[in-house]
Scaffold this active site. Structure first.
Site, mmCIF file in Angstrom:
data_model
loop_
_atom_site.group_PDB
_atom_site.id
_atom_site.type_symbol
_atom_site.label_atom_id
_atom_site.label_comp_id
_atom_site.label_asym_id
_atom_site.label_seq_id
_atom_site.Cartn_x
_atom_site.Cartn_y
_atom_site.Cartn_z
ATOM 1 N N ARG A 277 2.701 -2.839 -15.695
ATOM 2 C CA ARG A 277 2.403 -1.624 -14.938
ATOM 3 C C ARG A 277 3.519 -0.605 -15.096
ATOM 4 N NH1 ARG A 277 1.585 -3.400 -9.293
ATOM 5 N NH2 ARG A 277 -0.476 -3.958 -10.093
ATOM 6 N N HIS B 181 -8.872 8.375 0.187
ATOM 7 C CA HIS B 181 -9.263 6.978 0.393
ATOM 8 C C HIS B 181 -10.530 6.937 1.241
ATOM 9 C CE1 HIS B 181 -8.736 2.654 0.743
ATOM 10 N NE2 HIS B 181 -8.981 2.773 2.039
#
Length: 207
Positions: A65, A109
């Site tokens: 990542r 979100h």
């Protein structure tokens, strides 16, 4: 003029809503790039059709990542953005990357944070039996689905709702509140105080 970079992984419907709002409302801002971690992201075609520079950095090609985030950060910073907008960017970001853009990176979100973090938020809400569900626009922090809240909207859960119907009703609201939150940033209406975002009192919250 504020400079905005938008990150996408798919169709980029929120990206499109932001691009359209910026043009329609004549923001003092420019969408300087749309970047995806997937070469097949449908939103890239739309961005290109609007004359916005696009690039692809394929996340699965990197061993970690952190390695991906380092290259992504370099690509973003080529455009010297004032704001980075996550618009359906399906990646968990490393701490160093997030901290580099402290109070300069937004996400939306699909829940009323701090409730229902993570994925399948509509299923979480339905399984919990709550009567109100919604959306949250927030500045991104290293803790997943946390960070200073900029704007929220709530809808009542209907007895007939399932995940799909709830998602569709909330998507309409996403395309309203996310561009609005980005516009507030562009207009200098947001002030972060710890974990709280104050919106300038002169801002008309109905627009």
């Amino acid at each position: 003029m504020k400079r905005i970079v938008i990150l996408i992984s798919g169709r980029g419907s929120n990206m499109q809503a932001i691009v359209q709002a910026a043009k329609k409302e004549n923001w003092s801002a420019e969408i300087v790039a749309v970047i995806s971690n997937r070469s097949d992201a449908a939103g890239l075609e739309y961005a290109a059709s609007m004359g916005i520079p696009t690039s692809v950095i394929i996340s699965k090609n990197f061993p970690t990542r952190e390695a991906f985030d380092a290259v992504l950060q370099t690509e973003i910073d080529r455009y010297s953005p004032d704001l980075v907008v996550l618009a359906g960017f399906m990646r968990i970001l490393s701490v160093a990357f997030v901290e580099h853009y402290t109070n300069r990176m937004m996400n939306i979100h699909p829940s009323l944070l701090p409730s229902f973090v993570g994925v399948k938020t509509h299923k979480q809400a339905l399984d919990a039996g709550v009567k109100i569900h919604g959306l949250t626009v927030h500045f991104v922090t290293p803790e997943l689905d946390h960070g200073p809240i900029i704007e929220q909207v709530a809808v009542r859960i209907l007895s007939s709702d399932d995940e799909d119907s709830l998602s569709q009703r909330l998507l309409i609201q996403e395309h309203i509140i996310y561009p609005r939150a980005v516009r507030w940033f562009v207009e200098g209406k947001l002030k972060v105080n710890g974990n709280r975002v104050d919106v300038d009192v002169d801002t008309d919250l109905t627009n």
